[in-house]
Design an enzyme around this catalytic site. Structure first.
Site, PDB file in Angstrom:
ATOM      1  N   GLY A  88     -10.552   2.733  12.593  1.00 12.11           N
ATOM      2  CA  GLY A  88     -10.840   2.712  11.163  1.00 12.11           C
ATOM      3  C   GLY A  88     -10.508   4.028  10.468  1.00 12.11           C
ATOM      4  N   ASP A 109     -12.335   7.061   1.482  1.00 17.18           N
ATOM      5  CA  ASP A 109     -12.104   7.906   2.668  1.00 17.18           C
ATOM      6  C   ASP A 109     -10.778   8.656   2.533  1.00 17.18           C
ATOM      7  OD1 ASP A 109     -14.422   7.286   4.086  1.00 17.18           O
ATOM      8  OD2 ASP A 109     -13.516   5.557   5.076  1.00 17.18           O
ATOM      9  N   LYS A 118     -16.166  -2.381   7.423  1.00 14.29           N
ATOM     10  CA  LYS A 118     -15.134  -1.903   6.484  1.00 14.29           C
ATOM     11  C   LYS A 118     -13.933  -2.852   6.361  1.00 14.29           C
ATOM     12  CE  LYS A 118     -15.930   3.097   6.741  1.00 14.29           C
ATOM     13  NZ  LYS A 118     -15.298   4.403   6.939  1.00 14.29           N
TER      14      LYS A 118
END
Ligand code: NDP
Length: 291
Positions: A140, A107, A71
């Site tokens: 993350g 997200d 990511k």
């Protein structure tokens, strides 16, 4: 109809990637809408990431999701990065647009929508749910959560992580993007006290996940009206969420990680397939059946 031009291909690139529930989610929507397309697992080792990303265009992919450990690394390999994804410092959704590879982060949208499912009127900056927020973890998942809280104008965010240097680095980065928020880091051994006066607690560590140690946290200092969130979705109710629900003196409203997972997928699906699918009870059952 030309089969090649109407077949939409997407997938999830990660290492490891076999644990991912994304193929179940996207496969459900592809079938539900009778679309021509597929969503596949793309196991790609970190050293192969540049070649794999170049290959997406050549193979005719509409794009893909990225998961651990790609990511952050992918950011430097894209033609364009959406401003929110740049502030978050991570991309989870890639889209091939006019031959260019563009990075997004859904997200954050996933986390916001999961909060709004639990508290439709949720706002970080005003109203009954506003106030300081304690975020446990600085990995993350924390990035997307911190961006949501910063974007929404949370007055104070306390980041508490086992490795304090990581919390400090994250706070330095995010306070530059969101100067209206008061940003603090707290040592891991002060996590119980960090909950004092909070309107929201979010666990973004992997503690409490199936197969991991439990999160050792006393909720005594947390006001009963605080929202308690865990980004973990296996199990659906982590020991933290169970303790919050069963807390003597009054239950907390709790939010598990499944909503974030489903809503980030929904936003990604729209990028590739051009329609915003629904999160139905049948979809939830299909995903929950994999746990
Ligand atoms: P990272 O590896 O990036 O971060 C892990 C975090 O957990 C770090 O803050 C780390 O602290 C902390 N941690 C790990 N072990 C311990 C320990 N023994 N004691 C204290 N702290 C610990 O992982 P991610 O952020 O990507 O993922 C974290 C969780 O979030 C996972 O369970 C994942 O499944 C979930 N997740 C859920 C999503 C959803 O859509 N619902 C999306 C993304 C992730 P340190 O910095 O000290 O190592």
């Amino acid at each position: 109809m030309n089969m090649e031009t109407h077949y939409t291909l997407a997938g999830i690139m990660g290492w490891p990637v076999r644990h991912s529930r994304s193929p179940v989610i996207h496969g459900h929507w592809i079938r539900e809408h009778g679309l021509q397309g597929n969503y596949v697992m793309l196991p790609v080792q970190p050293t192969q990431l540049p070649d794999a990303l170049r290959g997406l265009k050549a193979l005719g992919f509409a794009g893909c999701n990225l998961t651990i450990p790609h990511k952050v690394a992918a950011l430097a390999l894209l033609d364009r990065v959406d401003p929110l994804a740049a502030r978050i410092g991570a991309v989870n959704t890639l889209v091939v647009q006019d031959g260019q590879l563009v990075g997004y982060n859904t997200d954050a949208e996933g986390y916001t929508q999961s909060l709004r499912e639990a508290q439709p009127a949720w706002r970080a900056d005003a109203g009954p749910h506003a106030g300081p927020v304690t975020v446990l973890g600085a990995g993350g998942a924390a990035r997307a959560v911190l961006a949501v809280l910063g974007e929404q104008g949370a007055p104070e965010i306390r980041v508490c992580n086992r490795s304090r240097d990581k919390a400090e680095a994250l706070v330095a980065e995010f306070s530059a993007h969101y100067p209206g928020t008061r940003w603090l880091t707290l040592p891991w051994d002060q996590r119980d006290a960090a909950l004092e006066g909070c309107a929201q607690l979010v666990n973004t560590t992997s503690l409490g996940m199936t197969g991991q140690d439990a999160l050792d946290l006393r909720l005594d200092a947390l006001p009963h009206k605080a929202l308690v969130c865990d980004v973990i979705y296996t199990p659906l109710e982590t020991p933290l969420l169970a303790a919050a629900r069963l807390r003597p003196g009054g239950s907390h409203v709790t939010v598990n990680g499944l909503g974030m997972l489903l809503h980030q997928a929904r936003a990604a699906f729209q990028h590739w397939f051009g329609l915003l699918p629904e999160i139905t009870p049948a979809l939830r059952r299909s995903v929950e059946a994999t746990f």
